[in-house]
Design a protein around this motif. Structure first.
Motif, mmCIF file in Angstrom:
data_model
loop_
_atom_site.group_PDB
_atom_site.id
_atom_site.type_symbol
_atom_site.label_atom_id
_atom_site.label_comp_id
_atom_site.label_asym_id
_atom_site.label_seq_id
_atom_site.Cartn_x
_atom_site.Cartn_y
_atom_site.Cartn_z
ATOM 1 N N LEU A 51 1.001 -1.132 -0.077
ATOM 2 C CA LEU A 51 -0.144 -0.015 -0.186
ATOM 3 C C LEU A 51 0.939 1.092 0.033
ATOM 4 C CD1 LEU A 51 -2.598 -0.890 2.570
ATOM 5 C CD2 LEU A 51 -2.843 -0.924 0.202
ATOM 6 N N GLN A 52 0.430 2.151 -0.874
ATOM 7 C CA GLN A 52 1.322 3.400 -0.898
ATOM 8 C C GLN A 52 0.657 4.451 0.056
ATOM 9 O OE1 GLN A 52 1.062 5.413 -4.746
ATOM 10 N NE2 GLN A 52 3.231 6.052 -4.401
ATOM 11 N N PHE A 53 1.610 4.991 0.896
ATOM 12 C CA PHE A 53 1.187 5.919 1.836
ATOM 13 C C PHE A 53 1.912 7.288 1.854
ATOM 14 C CE2 PHE A 53 0.255 2.172 4.111
ATOM 15 C CZ PHE A 53 -0.768 2.190 4.871
ATOM 16 N N GLU A 54 2.684 7.498 0.637
ATOM 17 C CA GLU A 54 3.619 8.585 0.412
ATOM 18 C C GLU A 54 3.873 8.769 -0.973
ATOM 19 O OE1 GLU A 54 7.180 9.248 2.870
ATOM 20 O OE2 GLU A 54 6.024 9.370 4.622
ATOM 21 N N GLN A 55 3.698 10.031 -1.555
ATOM 22 C CA GLN A 55 4.079 10.117 -3.073
ATOM 23 C C GLN A 55 4.532 11.625 -3.204
ATOM 24 O OE1 GLN A 55 1.271 10.792 -6.634
ATOM 25 N NE2 GLN A 55 1.219 8.591 -6.185
ATOM 26 N N ALA A 56 5.728 11.432 -3.588
ATOM 27 C CA ALA A 56 6.411 12.779 -3.787
ATOM 28 C C ALA A 56 6.535 13.727 -2.643
ATOM 29 C CB ALA A 56 5.848 13.305 -4.967
ATOM 30 N N GLY A 57 6.823 13.055 -1.149
ATOM 31 C CA GLY A 57 6.678 13.858 -0.362
ATOM 32 C C GLY A 57 5.416 14.304 0.389
ATOM 33 N N SER A 58 4.275 13.977 -0.060
ATOM 34 C CA SER A 58 2.877 14.358 0.088
ATOM 35 C C SER A 58 2.354 12.981 0.754
ATOM 36 C CB SER A 58 2.173 14.825 -0.917
ATOM 37 O OG SER A 58 1.070 15.037 -0.251
ATOM 38 N N LYS A 59 1.709 13.084 1.907
ATOM 39 C CA LYS A 59 0.774 11.770 2.373
ATOM 40 C C LYS A 59 -0.249 11.500 1.515
ATOM 41 C CE LYS A 59 1.809 12.611 7.441
ATOM 42 N NZ LYS A 59 1.380 13.127 8.656
ATOM 43 N N THR A 60 -0.505 10.019 1.460
ATOM 44 C CA THR A 60 -1.580 9.500 0.700
ATOM 45 C C THR A 60 -2.100 8.533 1.540
ATOM 46 O OG1 THR A 60 -0.065 8.134 -0.306
ATOM 47 C CG2 THR A 60 -0.439 10.071 -1.556
ATOM 48 N N SER A 61 -3.289 8.154 1.028
ATOM 49 C CA SER A 61 -4.297 6.940 1.788
ATOM 50 C C SER A 61 -4.481 7.486 3.227
ATOM 51 C CB SER A 61 -3.293 5.660 1.898
ATOM 52 O OG SER A 61 -3.088 5.314 0.653
ATOM 53 N N LEU B 42 2.698 25.917 -19.173
ATOM 54 C CA LEU B 42 1.886 26.783 -18.351
ATOM 55 C C LEU B 42 1.881 28.207 -19.242
ATOM 56 C CD1 LEU B 42 2.447 26.128 -14.981
ATOM 57 C CD2 LEU B 42 0.569 25.057 -16.255
ATOM 58 N N GLU B 43 0.960 28.954 -19.433
ATOM 59 C CA GLU B 43 0.959 30.264 -20.023
ATOM 60 C C GLU B 43 1.700 31.262 -19.233
ATOM 61 O OE1 GLU B 43 -3.106 31.828 -20.443
ATOM 62 O OE2 GLU B 43 -3.722 30.258 -21.717
ATOM 63 N N ASN B 44 2.608 31.860 -19.896
ATOM 64 C CA ASN B 44 3.529 33.007 -19.384
ATOM 65 C C ASN B 44 4.583 32.448 -18.531
ATOM 66 O OD1 ASN B 44 1.671 35.047 -20.483
ATOM 67 N ND2 ASN B 44 0.489 34.826 -18.600
ATOM 68 N N ASP B 45 4.686 31.289 -18.790
ATOM 69 C CA ASP B 45 5.847 30.522 -17.931
ATOM 70 C C ASP B 45 7.444 30.727 -18.603
ATOM 71 O OD1 ASP B 45 7.092 28.974 -15.874
ATOM 72 O OD2 ASP B 45 6.422 26.964 -16.440
ATOM 73 N N ASN B 46 8.218 30.818 -17.917
ATOM 74 C CA ASN B 46 9.667 30.849 -18.474
ATOM 75 C C ASN B 46 10.070 29.418 -18.779
ATOM 76 O OD1 ASN B 46 12.336 31.280 -18.942
ATOM 77 N ND2 ASN B 46 12.752 32.201 -16.907
ATOM 78 N N PRO B 47 10.675 29.382 -20.080
ATOM 79 C CA PRO B 47 10.867 28.012 -20.566
ATOM 80 C C PRO B 47 11.837 27.458 -19.828
ATOM 81 C CG PRO B 47 10.949 29.734 -22.279
ATOM 82 C CD PRO B 47 10.576 30.423 -21.040
ATOM 83 N N GLU B 48 12.975 28.279 -19.205
ATOM 84 C CA GLU B 48 13.707 27.637 -18.244
ATOM 85 C C GLU B 48 13.258 26.786 -16.880
ATOM 86 O OE1 GLU B 48 16.665 30.266 -17.464
ATOM 87 O OE2 GLU B 48 17.479 30.661 -19.527
ATOM 88 N N ASN B 49 11.807 27.191 -16.676
ATOM 89 C CA ASN B 49 11.423 26.630 -15.346
ATOM 90 C C ASN B 49 10.008 25.714 -15.692
ATOM 91 O OD1 ASN B 49 12.782 28.512 -14.054
ATOM 92 N ND2 ASN B 49 11.319 30.062 -14.081
ATOM 93 N N ILE B 50 10.333 25.166 -16.856
ATOM 94 C CA ILE B 50 9.312 24.169 -17.197
ATOM 95 C C ILE B 50 9.571 22.818 -16.760
ATOM 96 C CG2 ILE B 50 8.349 22.864 -19.135
ATOM 97 C CD1 ILE B 50 8.424 24.999 -20.843
ATOM 98 N N GLU B 51 8.507 22.237 -15.855
ATOM 99 C CA GLU B 51 8.701 21.152 -15.221
ATOM 100 C C GLU B 51 8.215 19.985 -16.045
ATOM 101 O OE1 GLU B 51 6.452 21.373 -11.722
ATOM 102 O OE2 GLU B 51 7.980 22.676 -10.749
ATOM 103 N N LYS B 52 8.445 18.560 -15.525
ATOM 104 C CA LYS B 52 8.233 17.382 -16.314
ATOM 105 C C LYS B 52 6.990 16.762 -15.643
ATOM 106 C CE LYS B 52 12.872 16.036 -17.811
ATOM 107 N NZ LYS B 52 13.774 15.121 -18.024
ATOM 108 N N VAL B 53 5.991 16.405 -16.550
ATOM 109 C CA VAL B 53 4.746 15.753 -15.857
ATOM 110 C C VAL B 53 5.353 14.231 -15.562
ATOM 111 C CG1 VAL B 53 2.430 15.287 -16.307
ATOM 112 C CG2 VAL B 53 3.414 17.171 -17.253
ATOM 113 N N LYS B 54 4.962 14.205 -14.212
ATOM 114 C CA LYS B 54 5.095 12.689 -13.705
ATOM 115 C C LYS B 54 3.814 12.003 -13.294
ATOM 116 C CE LYS B 54 9.752 13.569 -13.498
ATOM 117 N NZ LYS B 54 10.359 12.722 -14.638
ATOM 118 N N PRO B 55 3.888 10.551 -13.659
ATOM 119 C CA PRO B 55 2.373 9.912 -13.489
ATOM 120 C C PRO B 55 2.377 9.875 -12.156
ATOM 121 C CG PRO B 55 4.444 8.614 -13.834
ATOM 122 C CD PRO B 55 4.972 9.732 -13.942
ATOM 123 N N ARG B 56 0.745 9.605 -11.599
ATOM 124 C CA ARG B 56 0.320 9.627 -10.348
ATOM 125 C C ARG B 56 -0.057 8.247 -9.774
ATOM 126 N NH1 ARG B 56 -3.624 14.673 -9.624
ATOM 127 N NH2 ARG B 56 -3.475 13.633 -7.645
#
Length: 620
Positions: free
Chosen positions: A105-115, A532-546
């Motif tokens: 069972l997963q109780f944490e994901q990317a530093g955030s509590k789940t379940s 994202l609109e008006n976002d700096n190209p250098e700050n673009i993040e990658k979408v990770k699965p959930r």
């Protein structure tokens, strides 16, 4: 008129004629038909001579079985290995499905509590256990193991704050409820940790005993695998793999299930692997002794009866509620054809041989001795003897041999310790893998995403809410006025677009070469940029699965890539899901576990992803 040649007259039809028929009918002298229906035989010897004349005495089924003996050799499963993990002693404390399918069972994901639902359940259970304690310790434990209120401006808490239901639950339990999983984790990470640690006025050691009871309660409630022993899930194939072995004489019989994902475990999921060798145990375990036996059982054969079977007595009709003529088998429905033949042709030629075996047994019928009513003794061996790959060989419920050809067939009967019915909850996670020939990649679409509350949400809605949350954070950081100033003012009717995007619940898998061969490829998990609109190209993040299905390697201290074998995603695609399952074992014990399954998908699809194109400029 005299006729000299009758043949000529009839052949040439020289004379016309009228043909008449007379019918002979019986004239009953009574209204009672009982004597007629009795079919009385005045001369039995005449009936026997007619049977002899027609050759009926030469029938192969002339003698019915009157007495039988069976030679039976049995053994029991003694070892179990989940995937490539350590070999362990097999026990039947839980069904084999639960032992194989159990996942963490997963109780944490990317530093955030789940379940959060299970965390609350565990917290309520502990507060219930200490309710009868002389000192009121409820407040101290809530303060010691609290639920924190997420920061709406913290991106690491986005999976909680972005969704209204998760945010509302977090606000409701923050500072009011106890996080039971954090307490359980504290007790398990070190044997020296006790339930009374850091608790003022904890009293005597009764509180520590309650802590041990709490740990046992949770581990009994949910079956959780030990990573080094019980994890049979193979992420690269999205299937379970395990092996079992049993002693067979002075050797061992090893049975392998390389690709189990059907949800119902039975004998047909395993193959005999003669070349795998014996499962060697690294640890000293107490293997069951005297599991092999060889015995001879005597019994009286009992004919098989079923509703609608043809009756052997004259003038007696079968049960009209069963209509074999209404069965409509397909050309590939061999089982239906055999069933019809059994019911209509050989209905009175089948007998029951009662053999009771414990779960986890492997039975091998050495032979069957039958004595018929004429005193003849017949020795019958199992059908399907010969080579395993002989296409003319036929038998039922037999194991196939894995490996080299020209191997002798294995006619043993495997009785697995499984349950007949499993209660399955609604999918908590659901992912569709489909091929996109236009983009030349495979997409994993998260159809259902688990929220931090422990309940699922449609992946498209969750992706839109999460994307909107990140957009609001960006807008607040830039300021509304600055955001309007940075918004481009296009004068042309068309513009050049490097690439477009897809919803955030579409996770790409790109083909890459394997390390073994340059001609073989695997599918590697990749990432789409979060635009994202008006976002700096250098700050673009990658979408990770959930979903936990796709996050293999992401939650480790050192992130690892995730590969899938290319052949596991056919043209029809696949559907992979995870849900809670529940079963009751034969000792009355209820077992709950979190498992996965796989089904065929719905075909190919197109994501709409495109590169280097011109698009129309939308005017406000």
């Amino acid at each position: 008129m005299a006729i000299d040649n009758f043949k000529q007259v009839f052949d040439e039809k020289l004379l016309s004629a009228i043909t008449m028929w007379n019918r002979l009918e019986a004239r009953p002298r009574a209204d009672d038909f009982d004597r007629v229906l009795n079919a009385e035989v005045r001369d039995p010897l005449w009936m026997l001579t007619k049977q002899w004349q027609m050759g009926e005495f030469k029938g192969e089924d002339a003698g019915s079985p009157a007495f039988a003996k069976v030679q039976l050799a049995t053994t029991r499963i003694t070892k179990y290995q989940a995937a490539n993990n350590a070999v362990q002693t097999y026990d039947d404390e839980v069904p084999l499905e639960a032992k194989v399918e159990q996942k963490k069972l997963q109780f944490e994901q990317a530093g955030s509590k789940t379940s959060l639902d299970i965390r609350l359940l565990m917290g309520r259970q502990w507060l219930k256990l200490i309710k009868m304690h002389p000192n009121d310790l409820r407040k101290e434990y809530i303060e010691r193991y609290p639920f924190e209120l997420p920061d709406p401006e913290d991106k690491s808490q986005a999976t909680t704050v972005a969704h209204p239901e998760a945010w509302q639950l977090s606000m409701a339990i923050a500072g009011r409820s106890m996080d039971g999983y954090t307490f359980y984790k504290y007790l398990k990470e070190n044997p020296a940790h006790k339930a009374s640690d850091t608790i003022v006025n904890s009293g005597n050691q009764d509180l520590d005993e309650l802590g041990e009871k709490f740990v046992k309660w949770y581990e009994t409630l949910f079956l959780q695998p030990e990573e080094e022993k019980n994890n049979a899930w193979d992420p690269s194939r999205m299937e379970y793999a395990f092996e079992v072995s049993a002693p067979e004489g002075n050797a061992k019989k090893t049975m392998v299930a390389d690709e189990y994902y059907h949800g119902h475990l039975d004998w047909y999921n395993l193959d005999v692997a003669p070349n795998n060798g014996e499962l060697e145990m690294n640890e000293t375990g107490n293997l069951p002794q005297n599991v092999q036996s060889r015995e001879t059982r005597s019994f009286f054969p009992v004919p098989v009866y079923f509703d609608g079977m043809p009756d052997t007595r004259w003038w007696k009709f079968e049960d009209g509620r069963v209509n074999f003529g209404d069965i409509k088998p397909d050309t590939t429905d061999v089982n239906k054809l055999l069933f019809m033949e059994f019911g209509l042709v050989y209905a009175n030629d089948w007998f029951i041989v009662p053999l009771t075996l414990p779960a986890g047994s492997i039975a091998d019928i050495r032979g069957l001795s039958v004595t018929n009513v004429f005193g003849e003794k017949l020795w019958i061996e199992a059908a399907g003897k010969g080579l395993d790959d002989d296409w003319k060989r036929w038998n039922m419920f037999a194991l196939s041999r894995k490996g080299e050809q020209r191997q002798p067939a294995d006619n043993s009967l495997l009785v697995l310790p499984t349950v007949e019915k499993i209660q399955q909850g609604k999918p908590l996670e659901e992912v569709y893998f489909l091929r996109d020939e236009v983009a030349n990649m495979v997409w994993a679409i998260e159809k259902k995403v688990p929220l931090s509350t422990g309940s699922p949400k449609p992946g498209g809605e969750a992706a839109d809410e999460l994307h909107g949350f990140y957009q609001k954070i960006l807008d607040r950081s830039l300021g509304n006025a600055n955001a309007e100033e940075n918004k481009p003012n296009y004068q042309a009717k068309i513009r050049y677009e490097i690439m477009n995007s897809v919803p955030e619940n579409w996770i790409p898998f790109i083909p890459v070469q394997t390390s073994v061969s340059d001609t073989e490829i695997q599918l590697q998990r990749a990432s789409m940029p979060r635009i994202l609109e008006n976002d700096n190209p250098e700050n673009i993040e990658k979408v990770k699965p959930r979903t936990q299905i796709l996050r293999d390697g992401l939650d480790l201290l050192q992130i690892k890539p995730y590969f899938i074998h290319e052949e596991e995603v056919p043209r029809a695609g696949i559907r992979v899901f995870q849900n809670f399952q529940r079963a009751r074992w034969y000792n009355g014990k209820v077992v709950n576990w979190f498992g996965a399954g796989k089904q065929t998908g719905r075909g190919q699809g197109h994501s709409g992803l495109a590169f280097d194109r011109t698009v129309d400029v939308k005017k406000d």
